[in-house]
Design a protein around this motif. Structure first.
Motif, PDB file in Angstrom:
ATOM      1  N   GLN A  30     -35.176 -15.671   3.051  1.00 54.97           N
ATOM      2  CA  GLN A  30     -34.189 -15.023   2.184  1.00 54.97           C
ATOM      3  C   GLN A  30     -34.339 -15.418   0.719  1.00 54.97           C
ATOM      4  N   THR A  31     -35.320 -16.254   0.403  1.00 50.76           N
ATOM      5  CA  THR A  31     -35.534 -16.685  -0.980  1.00 50.76           C
ATOM      6  C   THR A  31     -36.476 -15.720  -1.679  1.00 50.76           C
ATOM      7  N   ASP A  32     -36.064 -15.287  -2.873  1.00 56.52           N
ATOM      8  CA  ASP A  32     -36.875 -14.349  -3.655  1.00 56.52           C
ATOM      9  C   ASP A  32     -37.873 -15.133  -4.503  1.00 56.52           C
ATOM     10  N   PHE A  33     -39.099 -15.284  -3.996  1.00 57.36           N
ATOM     11  CA  PHE A  33     -40.113 -16.064  -4.703  1.00 57.36           C
ATOM     12  C   PHE A  33     -40.766 -15.292  -5.846  1.00 57.36           C
ATOM     13  N   TYR A 149     -30.794 -26.340  -2.949  1.00 56.64           N
ATOM     14  CA  TYR A 149     -30.747 -24.889  -2.735  1.00 56.64           C
ATOM     15  C   TYR A 149     -29.290 -24.492  -2.511  1.00 56.64           C
ATOM     16  N   ASP A 150     -28.954 -23.252  -2.849  1.00 60.90           N
ATOM     17  CA  ASP A 150     -27.614 -22.780  -2.546  1.00 60.90           C
ATOM     18  C   ASP A 150     -27.662 -21.938  -1.272  1.00 60.90           C
ATOM     19  N   ARG A 151     -26.673 -22.111  -0.450  1.00 60.83           N
ATOM     20  CA  ARG A 151     -26.648 -21.458   0.858  1.00 60.83           C
ATOM     21  C   ARG A 151     -26.365 -19.969   0.767  1.00 60.83           C
ATOM     22  N   GLU A 152     -25.765 -19.545  -0.341  1.00 58.63           N
ATOM     23  CA  GLU A 152     -25.367 -18.139  -0.459  1.00 58.63           C
ATOM     24  C   GLU A 152     -26.549 -17.231  -0.781  1.00 58.63           C
ATOM     25  N   THR A 153     -27.445 -17.653  -1.677  1.00 61.86           N
ATOM     26  CA  THR A 153     -28.581 -16.812  -2.069  1.00 61.86           C
ATOM     27  C   THR A 153     -29.917 -17.437  -1.695  1.00 61.86           C
ATOM     28  N   GLN A 154     -29.894 -18.668  -1.184  1.00 60.94           N
ATOM     29  CA  GLN A 154     -31.113 -19.401  -0.827  1.00 60.94           C
ATOM     30  C   GLN A 154     -32.014 -19.633  -2.049  1.00 60.94           C
ATOM     31  N   SER A 155     -31.412 -19.642  -3.234  1.00 58.53           N
ATOM     32  CA  SER A 155     -32.159 -19.965  -4.458  1.00 58.53           C
ATOM     33  C   SER A 155     -32.325 -21.468  -4.559  1.00 58.53           C
ATOM     34  N   TRP A 156     -33.356 -21.884  -5.296  1.00 54.80           N
ATOM     35  CA  TRP A 156     -33.639 -23.305  -5.493  1.00 54.80           C
ATOM     36  C   TRP A 156     -33.163 -23.741  -6.869  1.00 54.80           C
ATOM     37  N   TRP A 157     -32.663 -24.969  -6.954  1.00 48.04           N
ATOM     38  CA  TRP A 157     -32.066 -25.509  -8.171  1.00 48.04           C
ATOM     39  C   TRP A 157     -32.627 -26.898  -8.443  1.00 48.04           C
ATOM     40  N   GLN A 158     -32.818 -27.207  -9.733  1.00 50.53           N
ATOM     41  CA  GLN A 158     -33.273 -28.533 -10.132  1.00 50.53           C
ATOM     42  C   GLN A 158     -32.070 -29.447 -10.271  1.00 50.53           C
ATOM     43  N   GLN A 159     -32.063 -30.533  -9.522  1.00 46.32           N
ATOM     44  CA  GLN A 159     -30.892 -31.408  -9.532  1.00 46.32           C
ATOM     45  C   GLN A 159     -30.643 -32.045 -10.883  1.00 46.32           C
ATOM     46  N   ALA A 160     -31.674 -32.525 -11.552  1.00 42.55           N
ATOM     47  CA  ALA A 160     -31.480 -33.262 -12.801  1.00 42.55           C
ATOM     48  C   ALA A 160     -30.878 -32.394 -13.898  1.00 42.55           C
ATOM     49  N   THR A 161     -31.186 -31.095 -13.868  1.00 50.79           N
ATOM     50  CA  THR A 161     -30.758 -30.199 -14.943  1.00 50.79           C
ATOM     51  C   THR A 161     -29.668 -29.219 -14.526  1.00 50.79           C
TER      52      THR A 161
END
Length: 320
Positions: A30-33, A149-161
């Motif tokens: 479900q992740t849009d790469f 990652y967020d469970r709603e859109t399966q997008s990836w996020w950088q923790q530090a920023t």
């Protein structure tokens, strides 16, 4: 010395592990790469655990600080003080093993996060233009920093920023909330009526440090970027506020620094969570607060210098 420090988390992998979006697609359908802000896929690598292999926590339980018996005086906790509610402490003895806590404080959905590999502890508002998100641990690293990652859109996020780096949310930024890491005794002295997160119901040796000796290593785990400038050691701690970084060593020597419209203060009494085998027994690294000229708390992070350099390559080093 940093020896096999991540074995118990299953993080030891060959350095040759390659980034492969096509392979990731099988695990993340479900992740849009096709949407990313990462300049090179090879910056993202497996940390050795699968998605949710490090389990984030949701809706944690709390107990009165006055009744808590598990924590030792110098143990580090993430403190979150928001108007209208009792202050909350999130112990690193739990965050070390879970890395993300999805909570709601004073009606605000928050994510309290901690990446041991970067020593980065940041609290985010989970509300976005696309709705309220909840976060998990992807099992991926970028510049040695946790990729959420967020469970709603399966997008990836950088923790530090707090920035979306892959998927529908790529380019979006979470709002950072003021929080800070301090010793348990500091929290309870200031907040005798405060709350502390209760021990999670997972089978973990809470209080043990699986990263023993990490913060005295010469080089960070799974980091192949350049070292910091100005001769700053990669594993030296810095206080980051915005795009500026103050060496913790400088602040500790001064006790207080007033620069760039901010007041940075340091006091002894907090144990390093990344030193000895038990968190409570780590060497004293002290606690930091950052406030503005009006005395209001300012969002900041006490992170390793290599991570500041990696994510803020054009940032300002406040060396003297």
């Amino acid at each position: 010395m940093f020896k096999g420090v991540l074995l118990c988390l299953g993080l030891l992998l060959p350095w040759s592990a390659q980034a492969d979006p096509q392979a990731w697609q099988r695990e993340w359908p479900q992740t849009d790469f096709s949407r990313t802000t990462v300049p090179e896929w090879r910056q993202i690598r497996s940390g050795g655990v699968p998605k949710d292999g490090i389990p984030a926590l949701d809706a944690p339980q709390f107990v009165a600080a006055a009744k808590a018996r598990r924590l030792k005086p110098r143990e580090p906790v993430v403190t979150l003080e928001m108007a209208g509610v009792r202050p909350r402490a999130y112990p690193l003895r739990y965050l070390t093993w879970h890395e993300i806590v999805n909570d709601v404080v004073a009606g605000v959905p928050v994510a309290v996060t901690y990446c041991p590999l970067c020593n980065s502890a940041v609290t985010f508002d989970r509300r976005t233009a696309a709705g309220t998100l909840s976060f998990g641990v992807s099992g991926k690293l970028r510049h040695s920093d946790m990729v959420m990652y967020d469970r709603e859109t399966q997008s990836w996020w950088q923790q530090a920023t707090g920035t979306g780096i892959v998927g529908r949310m790529a380019g979006m930024e979470l709002r950072t909330l003021p929080s800070w890491v301090e010793s348990w005794q500091e929290f309870t002295a200031r907040n005798p009526d405060g709350l502390v997160m209760a021990e999670p119901g997972w089978n973990r040796d809470y209080g043990r440090n699986p990263y023993r000796g990490y913060d005295t290593a010469k080089w960070p785990f799974l980091y192949d970027g350049s070292p910091p400038p100005h001769g700053v050691a990669p594993m030296a701690r810095v206080v980051r506020a915005g795009h500026r970084a103050w060496p913790l060593e400088r602040l500790a020597a001064a006790g207080e620094i007033r620069e760039a419209g901010l007041v940075l203060s340091w006091r002894a009494g907090q144990a390093s969570a990344l030193d000895t085998g038990r968190l409570a027994q780590g060497r004293d690294i002290g606690s930091v607060r950052v406030r503005d000229a009006q005395g209001r708390d300012v969002a900041h992070d006490v992170m390793f210098a290599f991570a500041f350099h990696a994510f803020w390559p054009d940032g300002t080093w406040m060396l003297k």
